[in-house]
Scaffold this active site. Structure first.
Site, PDB file in Angstrom:
ATOM      1  N   GLU A  94       0.782  -1.224   0.000  1.00 42.85           N
ATOM      2  CA  GLU A  94       0.000   0.000   0.000  1.00 42.85           C
ATOM      3  C   GLU A  94       0.823   1.287   0.000  1.00 42.85           C
ATOM      4  O   GLU A  94       0.349   2.306  -0.488  1.00 42.85           O
ATOM      5  CB  GLU A  94      -0.947   0.000   1.213  1.00 42.85           C
ATOM      6  CG  GLU A  94      -1.967  -1.117   1.200  1.00 42.85           C
ATOM      7  CD  GLU A  94      -2.914  -1.022  -0.004  1.00 42.85           C
ATOM      8  OE1 GLU A  94      -3.187   0.106  -0.473  1.00 42.85           O
ATOM      9  OE2 GLU A  94      -3.357  -2.079  -0.482  1.00 42.85           O
ATOM     10  N   SER A 132     -53.308 -16.031  40.912  1.00 41.25           N
ATOM     11  CA  SER A 132     -52.923 -17.006  41.937  1.00 41.25           C
ATOM     12  C   SER A 132     -51.421 -17.241  42.015  1.00 41.25           C
ATOM     13  O   SER A 132     -50.943 -17.848  42.982  1.00 41.25           O
ATOM     14  CB  SER A 132     -53.633 -18.333  41.679  1.00 41.25           C
ATOM     15  OG  SER A 132     -55.022 -18.189  41.860  1.00 41.25           O
TER      16      SER A 132
END
Length: 772
Positions: free
Chosen positions: A184, A466
């Site tokens: 690069e 319940s």
């Protein structure tokens, strides 16, 4: 005259010079402002990194009871490969008889780094329930603990949406940096922001080929483009790229810029998430830390930069291999590697990691985790803050929860098509906790996160019906009360009418019948409303509220008589956490999603700490557990047995008026589970908790613990079995036979209907679950 013209000419020159100087000064000031903004933005972007969320790690210690197949399954889910060789490489494991040989990968948690290496774990009992007998490293040294790689369950990338794992330049192999600069920017350390020689060479090459075949951008220009600009090839973009690169080179060292490039360069996609930086790409493509990349792996990753889509290794392996070879040959041409090394690397085939499928969709859980971290004395943001969060989630348990909820909703809608004809879709939620730590192991907040992000497990306030009765029973059994009850206390199941500010209250039983005198145990097992309404009146709503708060219920509870029947709203999470206190023998561990939070450097921001508080005695908890086991054996929870679960379990169903909400909540010593089913708008289900929620509960329970379940409940000190005559509640004796009942020590009735029988002070006189 000439002198005047000369003076005017000099005056114009000075004016023009002044204007030019002003323009240059303004331009320079403008550039300095531009440069300062570039610096600020660069530092802000470089500081942002994803917060990574890990599942609860699997920790092995000598003496632990662990199934070897469970360990193997975990290793496969986190990307390890099963091999047959004697010494596995990193990322592999092999079984040799009862010994696991594991080539551990490096484990990076924030700034903490474990280099990994070979370990040997010996088990006794390879099939079924096994036990770890020893853990040794490659040198034969005994290890006290072994932390296996946790699964990644999420990443929060922040505003820039980049998934990366920041690394320091010294952690990156030298051959990766050599490969990068070779391909690069070979003159990176010699030129400034721009490289005129490379630009000229690129222009000549492009002119010869008649197309843009080669770029002249330096590493710094590529970094500027990655961080600040789009990839559009326009003249304006190139000018801005060059200007930003100049600013970066003026203000930052080459080393800082190279490190930023290593951490930010785009290298492909993981589904819809962009992969940036070699720190993230290395584990994604090769299942290893960047510090452990080989030369060939480094060359392939560097080769990807030219075209992350074109050279994507998983999709185009041959293209990626060819590109890797190009990088290696260029490195050889520059003298970074010799001919023998080149030939060896070209002959080496690279093994890519298998793309991993996420084992669970834990988005409701992640939302809850984000909210938990954002609260408290020191709120933390997950957005791009670079944190490492070790969470409480168990991915396999979460997956089981998702399947159980999805299958349960599908079964209900298929068997009762009217449920699909409502204005809102049917919803269900599930939460699972570890009672010993409060860890949230699984959380499902609805039928589909994509269509509704509302978390019904943590945020929906609904009446529990319940399912609230065990809290009422616990308040009644409290030995500190003025007139404590026992499980053998007789309650009246007879019509009840009570004048209240809201009008006359007449509770009724689900079967519309009355049984007369019933024991407290029988009333709880059979979920009798009227006896529990009377019990609530005797105990007092205020004491029930106080008991619920001790168990961790934080929602506002109205101290009215109907509270005993679950008329006040709570969330599924807090009710399940209350049941978890019973499972943990009276110790309360607040629900938690985050076990530990680490900073960027691995420092503990929120250390792993276990907060537990004894809020009731083990004996009191066991009394309620005993009654709730009876619910499963003989009462409203018996469908769990019919569905094939045979292990220890205490549980209770709940149904509200009009059957708008269906609940089933229960626990084993190692797992507390809550399930809710209903409609968001309160449309009646027409189904009880035993019919709507219990099948989802049981499906999940069997998926997690198997049909035989896990450990049994421990019989604590301070309780005893005494035979009592059920009709009178008196102690049984010869000629006056009774039934065994459980009492807190010293609370059994003294009076006897016959010659007393000595009580049991340990164990159980009958089997309420299969003997283990």
């Amino acid at each position: 005259m000439k002198r005047k013209r000369g003076r005017r000419s000099r005056s114009r020159i000075w004016r023009r010079l002044g204007i030019l100087a002003g323009v240059l000064a303004a331009g320079w000031l403008g550039y300095l402002g531009f440069e300062a903004k570039v610096v600020r933005d660069f530092e802000a972007i470089d500081a942002v990194s994803p917060t990574r969320v890990f599942a609860r790690p699997l920790v092995l210690r000598p003496g632990d009871r662990v199934e070897p197949r469970q360990v193997a399954g975990h290793l496969e889910r986190v990307g390890y490969r099963s091999v047959s060789k004697r010494t596995p490489d990193r990322g592999e494991f092999a079984w040799r008889g009862g010994e696991l040989r594991l080539g551990r990968r490096a484990l990076r948690l924030g700034g903490y780094m474990d280099p990994g290496g070979l370990v040997r774990v010996r088990f006794r009992g390879y099939t079924g329930a096994g036990r770890v007998t020893s853990i040794r490293d490659a040198d034969g040294q005994e290890l006290e603990t072994l932390i296996l790689d946790p699964e990644v369950i999420g990443a929060v990338p922040g505003e820039h949406g980049r998934d990366r794992i920041p690394v320091r330049l010294e952690e990156v192999p030298a051959h990766l940096v050599d490969a990068l600069l070779t391909v690069e920017d070979r003159r990176f350390h010699e030129h400034g922001a721009l490289d005129p020689r490379r630009i000229a060479g690129a222009m000549l090459s492009n002119l010869r080929q008649g197309r843009i075949a080669e770029g002249g951008s330096t590493l710094t220009q590529q970094l500027a483009r990655t961080l600040f600009l789009s990839t559009d090839r326009t003249l304006l973009r190139k000018v801005r790229e060059a200007a930003i690169a100049v600013a970066l080179e003026r203000r930052f060292s080459k080393r800082r810029l190279l490190e930023a490039y290593v951490n930010h360069i785009y290298l492909g996609q993981d589904g819809g998430v962009a992969i940036h930086g070699f720190g993230r790409a290395a584990p994604f493509f090769f299942d290893r830390d960047v510090s452990q990349l080989t030369l060939g792996q480094s060359a392939m990753l560097v080769g990807i930069i030219r075209g992350p889509s074109m050279y994507a290794p998983h999709r185009h392996p041959e293209r990626a291999r060819v590109r890797r070879d190009v990088v290696l040959r260029q490195m050889h041409a520059l003298g970074h590697i010799d001919a023998d090394r080149l030939d060896a690397e070209l002959e080496t085939s690279l093994t890519l990691s298998s793309p991993r499928e996420r084992s669970a969709d834990a988005r409701w859980y992640l939302d809850f985790l984000r909210r938990e971290l954002g609260s408290g004395a020191r709120p933390l943001s997950m957005e791009g803050s670079g944190l490492t969060v070790v969470s409480s989630l168990e991915p396999e348990i979460q997956r089981a929860a998702e399947l159980a909820v999805a299958d349960g909703i599908r079964r209900l809608e298929r068997s009762r098509p009217r449920l699909t004809e409502q204005s809102k879709p049917l919803q269900a939620a599930l939460v699972a906790l570890d009672p010993r730590s409060g860890d949230i192991l699984a959380m499902v907040g609805g039928r589909s996160y994509a269509t509704s992000q509302f978390n019904r497990a943590a945020d929906a306030l609904r009446q529990p019906g319940s399912a609230f009765k065990p809290i009422v029973a616990l308040a009644a059994l409290d030995p500190r009360a003025d007139a404590p009850f026992t499980l053998a206390s007789t309650l009246r199941d007879e019509p009840l009418a009570l004048e209240t500010p809201a009008g006359m209250w007449r509770p009724s039983n689900a079967d519309r019948e009355f049984l007369g005198p019933v024991r407290l145990r029988d009333a709880l097992e059979g979920s009798r409303n009227v006896p529990f309404a009377r019990l609530g009146l005797a105990v007092g709503p205020e004491r029930i509220v106080e008991t619920a708060q001790r168990l961790g219920v934080e929602s506002s509870l109205a101290p009215y008589p109907s509270l005993a029947l679950g008329a006040s709203e709570v969330t599924l999470l807090e009710l399940t956490a209350a049941y978890a206190v019973l499972a943990a023998e009276g110790r309360r561990a607040p629900p938690r999603a985050a076990r530990a939070v680490l900073g960027r450097e691995g420092e503990a921001i929120r250390p792993a700490e276990l907060r537990r508080e004894a809020v009731i005695s083990p004996a009191e908890a066991y009394l309620v557990t005993s009654a709730l086991r009876g619910v499963v054996e003989r009462g409203t929870g018996s469908g769990v047995r019919a569905a094939g679960y045979r292990g220890p379990l205490a549980a209770k169903s709940g149904t509200t008026n009009g059957s708008r909400d269906a609940w089933f909540v229960g626990y084993t010593p190692e797992l507390a589970i809550g399930v809710w089913v209903g409609f968001d708008d309160g449309t009646p289900l027409g189904l009880s908790g035993s019919r709507a929620a219990q099948p989802i509960f049981t499906d999940f329970l069997i998926r997690v613990l198997g049909p035989e379940g896990g450990a049994d409940f421990r019989f604590p000190d301070g309780v005893e079995w005494i035979e009592v005559e059920p009709r009178t509640g008196l102690r049984a004796g010869w000629g006056c036979r009774g039934q065994p009942e459980l009492f807190l020590a010293g609370t059994a009735p003294e009076a006897s209907c016959g010659y007393p029988i000595r009580g049991w002070r340990g164990g159980s006189p009958w089997r309420t679950s299969p003997r283990r």
